[in-house]
Design a protein around this motif. Structure first.
Motif: not given
Length: 437
Positions: A394-403
């Motif tokens: 989730p830490q790694a994916l969070s920027p992509s999901i946030a975008l």
């Protein structure tokens, strides 16, 4: 021939083997010494340094470097490229590090060699990170640094399971949590102060990681594992060992899901905090960098108090799950604040409330994880590494999901809605765990 004295009896059974006061005899299973007076402060400093590095890099240095080099317009997309690429390569870094350390046989024990290797590789690359000007090289360096720091983190977090009996793991977990909070504050302070010279800041973090890790393993020596028995290595068994059947070990699966959900909800907001302060609150880049520090400082004392009280209280009452429920509800309330007050005041109130909620969570979560491990001994570092994937993904994916949320679902305000939903789902996923009260 004089008979050899029998080894001291084990003090307790840890998920990773025995905790005993004397070095295991040749042929005996791996064991760890009981915690001494230096260990808890060392865990505090070790966790502080590692998480200061994470916080300074992720919250300030990497976003600043990308925005300065490639412009504000494409900052979010470029940051997502770097962090998503690192996700692919670091997905199984901690389970692999844990599995390797479980099988390590050396005079320095099982964990120390990997901690030192991770610290030196990550620290040395940080010395050169600030001089990079091409996105591809920033991405490559970032990937290797993240993998290396994960190889440091996995054995460090296993120390709780190695050297503390079950009744004292809440306090040990709280110590790492305090280190995480202190580290987050100090890391953001250092990074904010040196944001205009991010190459210098990267170097400071790199040197700090190396020095603190070396001191940790020197001051907290493990028993030698070089004469401990070890099953023959088989590739098939090695790789199948990373699969934990959720039907056979439902508590492990639910714990993984609960951590995944809460961390994703929390970091979808925090990963874009620098950009959020600019585009949701309306600050300039320089003011936003200072505001990140402000938000970190106002959350510091509430988080610290929550960690200390919750870790002690959890051990005293012998319960873990209720603290996760309370943490989730508190954090959900915190994420409502910027929706009600879309200004700096709302962000400050959110940070204070979430400081309490995340502090309660950090103090108890690591202890809960040591109590749902599927293996009685011998593979705990690997299993804890698998659980740590629920933090890394989730830490790694969070920027992509946030975008995706920002661009498709209504802007930055929807990040807070997403976070509210996911921290509540984390509490729901904790409920089915039966082996922990």
């Amino acid at each position: 021939m004089t008979a050899q004295p029998a080894p001291d009896p084990a003090l307790d059974l840890a998920p990773t083997g025995l905790i005993r006061s004397t070095t295991p005899a040749p042929g005996e299973p791996p064991a760890s010494p009981p915690a001494n007076r230096r260990l808890l402060p060392s865990m505090l400093v070790g966790g502080l340094t590692l998480f200061a590095t994470y916080a300074g890099l992720i919250a300030i240095l990497l976003p600043t470097q990308i925005q300065v080099l490639f412009g504000e317009k494409n900052a979010e997309a470029n940051l997502a490229v770097v962090t998503t690429t690192s996700f692919v390569f670091t997905l199984f870094a901690q389970p692999l590090a844990g599995a390797f350390s479980d099988r390590t046989r050396s005079r320095f024990g099982r964990r120390a060699p990997w901690m030192v290797i991770g610290a030196f590789v990550g620290g040395i690359l940080l010395l050169g990170m600030g001089s990079l000007t091409q996105l591809v090289w920033i991405t490559i360096f970032w990937v290797v640094i993240q993998v290396a720091l994960n190889f440091l983190q996995a054995p460090l977090t296993t120390i709780t399971a190695d050297r503390f009996p079950r009744s004292k793991r809440g306090g040990a977990s709280a110590m790492l949590g305090i280190g995480m909070q202190l580290g987050g504050m100090i890391g953001v302070m250092v990074a904010s102060a040196l944001a205009a010279q991010f190459g210098v800041a990267y170097s400071i973090f790199g040197i700090g990681v190396i020095i603190v890790t070396v001191l940790f393993v020197v001051l907290n020596r493990d028993w030698s594992s070089k004469d401990a028995p070890m099953e023959p290595f088989r590739w098939g068994a090695f790789f199948t060992g990373f699969w934990v059947n959720p039907r056979k070990h439902p508590d492990f699966a639910w714990a993984f899901a609960a951590r995944f959900l809460l961390i994703l909800g929390y970091f979808v907001v925090s990963s874009y905090q620098l950009y959020m302060l600019q585009k949701y609150i309306g600050l300039s880049l320089v003011d936003a960098q200072g505001a990140v520090l402000t938000l970190t400082l106002v959350a510091f004392v509430p988080t610290l108090l929550a960690i200390g009280l919750s870790g002690w209280w959890s051990d005293k009452v012998g319960r873990r799950k209720v603290f996760i429920y309370v943490a989730s509800v508190i954090m959900a309330v915190g994420f409502i604040m910027p929706l009600v007050m879309p200004n700096m005041t709302g962000m400050i109130v959110m940070s204070v409330i979430n400081g309490v909620g995340f502090g309660v969570y950090m103090a108890v979560d690591a202890a809960l994880m040591t109590e749902v491990l599927p293996n009685a001994s011998g593979a705990a570092a690997k299993d804890l590494g698998i659980l740590n994937v629920a933090t890394n993904i989730p830490q790694a994916l969070s920027p992509s999901i946030a975008l995706l949320i920002i661009s498709s679902l209504g802007g930055y305000a929807m990040l807070f809605v997403f976070a509210i939903v996911f921290v509540i789902l984390a509490a729901i996923a904790t409920a089915p765990i039966k082996g922990v009260r």
